[in-house]
Design a protein around this motif. Structure first.
Motif, PDB file in Angstrom:
ATOM      1  N   MET A   1       3.973  35.310  -1.880  1.00 24.99           N
ATOM      2  CA  MET A   1       5.270  35.749  -2.365  1.00 24.99           C
ATOM      3  C   MET A   1       6.342  35.238  -1.439  1.00 24.99           C
ATOM      4  N   LEU A   2       7.492  34.964  -1.989  1.00 19.96           N
ATOM      5  CA  LEU A   2       8.562  34.442  -1.182  1.00 19.96           C
ATOM      6  C   LEU A   2       9.734  35.392  -1.195  1.00 19.96           C
ATOM      7  N   TYR A  88      -6.725  30.748   1.181  1.00 17.27           N
ATOM      8  CA  TYR A  88      -5.312  30.595   0.817  1.00 17.27           C
ATOM      9  C   TYR A  88      -4.945  31.872   0.069  1.00 17.27           C
ATOM     10  N   ASN A  89      -4.541  32.881   0.803  1.00 17.50           N
ATOM     11  CA  ASN A  89      -4.383  34.213   0.206  1.00 17.50           C
ATOM     12  C   ASN A  89      -3.011  34.813   0.445  1.00 17.50           C
ATOM     13  N   ASN A  90      -2.599  35.638  -0.492  1.00 23.23           N
ATOM     14  CA  ASN A  90      -1.477  36.538  -0.270  1.00 23.23           C
ATOM     15  C   ASN A  90      -2.052  37.932  -0.085  1.00 23.23           C
ATOM     16  N   PHE A  91      -1.951  38.438   1.113  1.00 22.84           N
ATOM     17  CA  PHE A  91      -2.384  39.815   1.400  1.00 22.84           C
ATOM     18  C   PHE A  91      -1.558  40.235   2.605  1.00 22.84           C
ATOM     19  N   TYR A  92      -0.329  40.688   2.295  1.00 21.83           N
ATOM     20  CA  TYR A  92       0.664  40.938   3.334  1.00 21.83           C
ATOM     21  C   TYR A  92       0.265  42.056   4.297  1.00 21.83           C
ATOM     22  N   GLU A  93      -0.675  42.891   3.900  1.00 16.12           N
ATOM     23  CA  GLU A  93      -1.150  43.923   4.827  1.00 16.12           C
ATOM     24  C   GLU A  93      -1.792  43.285   6.058  1.00 16.12           C
ATOM     25  N   PHE A  94      -2.250  42.051   5.897  1.00  6.82           N
ATOM     26  CA  PHE A  94      -2.880  41.365   7.029  1.00  6.82           C
ATOM     27  C   PHE A  94      -1.975  40.299   7.624  1.00  6.82           C
ATOM     28  N   ARG A 146      -2.130  32.999 -11.761  1.00  7.15           N
ATOM     29  CA  ARG A 146      -0.898  32.250 -11.460  1.00  7.15           C
ATOM     30  C   ARG A 146      -0.019  33.085 -10.536  1.00  7.15           C
ATOM     31  N   CYS A 147       0.258  32.534  -9.366  1.00  5.27           N
ATOM     32  CA  CYS A 147       1.122  33.250  -8.424  1.00  5.27           C
ATOM     33  C   CYS A 147       2.575  32.950  -8.765  1.00  5.27           C
ATOM     34  N   VAL A 148       3.440  33.925  -8.552  1.00  6.08           N
ATOM     35  CA  VAL A 148       4.872  33.764  -8.835  1.00  6.08           C
ATOM     36  C   VAL A 148       5.482  32.645  -7.996  1.00  6.08           C
ATOM     37  N   THR A 181      -2.466  52.110  -5.856  1.00  7.01           N
ATOM     38  CA  THR A 181      -1.982  52.084  -4.470  1.00  7.01           C
ATOM     39  C   THR A 181      -3.065  51.499  -3.567  1.00  7.01           C
ATOM     40  N   THR A 182      -2.621  50.608  -2.703  1.00  9.81           N
ATOM     41  CA  THR A 182      -3.515  49.976  -1.717  1.00  9.81           C
ATOM     42  C   THR A 182      -3.656  50.879  -0.501  1.00  9.81           C
ATOM     43  N   LEU A 183      -4.733  50.740   0.224  1.00  8.82           N
ATOM     44  CA  LEU A 183      -4.963  51.492   1.461  1.00  8.82           C
ATOM     45  C   LEU A 183      -3.776  51.325   2.426  1.00  8.82           C
ATOM     46  N   GLN A 229     -10.379  39.423   2.311  1.00  5.89           N
ATOM     47  CA  GLN A 229      -9.044  38.839   2.122  1.00  5.89           C
ATOM     48  C   GLN A 229      -8.646  38.751   0.651  1.00  5.89           C
ATOM     49  N   ASP A 230      -9.614  38.896  -0.252  1.00  7.06           N
ATOM     50  CA  ASP A 230      -9.314  38.869  -1.688  1.00  7.06           C
ATOM     51  C   ASP A 230      -9.231  40.270  -2.291  1.00  7.06           C
ATOM     52  N   GLY A 231      -9.264  41.301  -1.425  1.00  7.08           N
ATOM     53  CA  GLY A 231      -9.007  42.649  -1.945  1.00  7.08           C
ATOM     54  C   GLY A 231     -10.188  43.582  -1.997  1.00  7.08           C
ATOM     55  N   ILE A 234     -12.241  46.846  -3.985  1.00  7.99           N
ATOM     56  CA  ILE A 234     -11.879  47.023  -5.399  1.00  7.99           C
ATOM     57  C   ILE A 234     -10.418  46.636  -5.601  1.00  7.99           C
ATOM     58  N   ARG A 235     -10.187  45.796  -6.597  1.00  8.12           N
ATOM     59  CA  ARG A 235      -8.830  45.362  -6.923  1.00  8.12           C
ATOM     60  C   ARG A 235      -8.721  45.260  -8.435  1.00  8.12           C
ATOM     61  N   ILE A 236      -7.515  45.008  -8.890  1.00  8.83           N
ATOM     62  CA  ILE A 236      -7.368  44.672 -10.302  1.00  8.83           C
ATOM     63  C   ILE A 236      -7.005  43.196 -10.406  1.00  8.83           C
ATOM     64  N   TYR A 242       1.948  37.592 -13.220  1.00  8.98           N
ATOM     65  CA  TYR A 242       1.978  36.950 -11.911  1.00  8.98           C
ATOM     66  C   TYR A 242       1.060  37.706 -10.960  1.00  8.98           C
ATOM     67  N   GLY A 243       0.517  36.951 -10.007  1.00 10.75           N
ATOM     68  CA  GLY A 243      -0.533  37.469  -9.129  1.00 10.75           C
ATOM     69  C   GLY A 243      -0.199  38.754  -8.405  1.00 10.75           C
ATOM     70  N   PHE A 244       1.092  39.008  -8.136  1.00 11.08           N
ATOM     71  CA  PHE A 244       1.398  40.196  -7.333  1.00 11.08           C
ATOM     72  C   PHE A 244       1.104  41.503  -8.055  1.00 11.08           C
ATOM     73  N   LYS A 245       0.935  41.437  -9.407  1.00  7.02           N
ATOM     74  CA  LYS A 245       0.565  42.656 -10.141  1.00  7.02           C
ATOM     75  C   LYS A 245      -0.886  43.059  -9.846  1.00  7.02           C
ATOM     76  N   SER A 246      -1.666  42.113  -9.337  1.00  7.77           N
ATOM     77  CA  SER A 246      -3.101  42.354  -9.136  1.00  7.77           C
ATOM     78  C   SER A 246      -3.351  42.965  -7.754  1.00  7.77           C
ATOM     79  N   ALA A 247      -3.087  44.260  -7.645  1.00  7.16           N
ATOM     80  CA  ALA A 247      -3.161  44.952  -6.357  1.00  7.16           C
ATOM     81  C   ALA A 247      -4.576  44.934  -5.778  1.00  7.16           C
ATOM     82  N   LYS A 248      -4.623  44.785  -4.471  1.00  4.62           N
ATOM     83  CA  LYS A 248      -5.897  44.686  -3.744  1.00  4.62           C
ATOM     84  C   LYS A 248      -6.257  45.993  -3.039  1.00  4.62           C
ATOM     85  N   SER A 249      -7.518  46.123  -2.681  1.00  6.45           N
ATOM     86  CA  SER A 249      -8.033  47.224  -1.827  1.00  6.45           C
ATOM     87  C   SER A 249      -7.427  48.577  -2.231  1.00  6.45           C
TER      88      SER A 249
END
Ligand code: MTE
Length: 325
Positions: A1-2, A88-94, A146-148, A181-183, A229-231, A234-236, A242-249
């Motif tokens: 995400m930018l 190549y991941n988006n997981f801002y918690e990390f 598809r990522c935003v 909600t993510t951890l 790193q991919d969630g 359990i994730r959706i 866009y990918g950010f709707k697919s919440a991880k962990s």
């Protein structure tokens, strides 16, 4: 995400490329025997068992998922290499760096893990991850993702339709939305020690979106348990968004009457909406969404409406998708 580039992540926390490239592929022998388990387990029977072994606290990384069925929803497009999907991941918690989560999440604990079901439901409860995984037979679903930001991947995910869990949750008639909600655990998740986003990460779907068979409750990729790193665990995966709707962990699934405010919408409401359907005709305020670059490919390709998942179009009939972006 930018967004305006996050600062504050110590450079010491950012992994040099060589480190993750040399990362030894960890092979765990334990197979996820629950993966092909029988369907129809009563929801009430799945209440958090007290028998979870603390010894099992490390992630079952690379544990093979047995008995995966093929899914009619799968694309036949070329899969993105495993290495790209897992480094190549988006997981801002990390980390806000694409190559950060693979290294920084490697000791993330995914057992024991419970998911709280609450909000507008008949009975609030905590479900153990291993029980959730046995609710239905898992399928391999090869989806475009598809990522935003303009990149895309094709991934063989493993899981079953989110509707399997939603229908067992016995939500009340008033419930119109589902919130994920993510951890929140800054000790384990260094990105949460920085205010780059408002933590914990929250996402939401309208009830009919959550019930659409394409919406996936996901536990794995490439036939193995989800890498952290991919969630994991359990994730959706919502392939037409866009990918950010697919919440991880995910640790909480809440049923609500009000439309949830998702994290990215809260962070930059003029840039990220609630619906976030992939739409080549509605640009992000700072860049076009007409094209995308598949990881590993040089030339860009045209982005398709709903990411090519036309079967969801009827969910939005009559809606102005420029306004409801
Ligand atoms: N979930 C949480 N909790 N935190 C995140 O930073 N990033 C999102 C989404 N889910 C994110 C998240 C974004 S922007 C994308 S594109 C996808 O995860 C990326 O998933 P992937 O790394 O498995 O490709």
């Amino acid at each position: 995400m930018l967004i305006k580039k996050a600062d504050g992540i110590a450079s010491s926390e950012i992994t040099p490329k060589e480190t993750y490239l040399n990362r030894r592929k960890f092979l765990a022998s334990a197979a996820l025997t629950g993966a092909a388990a029988a369907t129809g387990v009563a929801f009430r029977e799945l209440v958090h068992p007290s028998t979870i072994a603390q010894a099992n606290a490390t992630a079952p990384a690379n544990a093979k998922i047995e008995g995966l069925k093929k899914s009619p929803f799968s694309t036949t497009e070329k899969e993105t290499p495993y290495k790209d999907v897992t480094t190549y991941n988006n997981f801002y918690e990390f980390s806000t760096d694409k190559d950060g989560p693979a290294e920084l999440a490697k000791n993330f604990k995914t057992r024991p893990w419970t998911v709280t079901i609450d909000g507008l439901v008949k009975k609030k409860q905590e479900l153990d991850i291993d029980a959730i995984m046995k609710m239905a037979a898992q399928e391999e679903r090869i989806y475009r993702h598809r990522c935003v930001e303009g990149w895309s991947i094709v991934v063989p995910w493993a899981g079953f339709s989110l509707s399997e869990l939603v229908k067992r949750a016995e939500s009340l008639g008033k419930a119109k939305f589902v919130e994920f909600t993510t951890l929140y655990d800054p000790k384990q998740m260094p990105g949460q020690r920085v205010n780059v986003l408002k933590w914990p990460y929250v996402e939401g779907l309208r009830m009919d979106e959550a019930m659409h068979p394409l919406a996936l409750l996901c536990f794995g990729l490439y036939g193995e348990a989800l890498p952290n790193q991919d969630g994991a665990p359990i994730r959706i995966v919502i392939p037409w968004k866009y990918g950010f709707k697919s919440a991880k962990s995910i640790v909480r699934i809440r049923f609500t009457e009000e439309q949830p405010v998702n994290t990215w919408q809260a962070s930059a409401p003029s840039e990220y909406g609630f619906y976030s359907n992939v739409n080549p005709n509605v640009d992000h305020p700072r860049w076009s969404q007409a094209k995308e670059r598949r990881l590993g490919e040089f030339f860009k390709r045209a982005t398709l409406m709903f990411n090519g998942y036309d079967q969801v179009a009827s969910l939005y009939s009559g809606m102005d998708l420029k306004k409801n972006f």
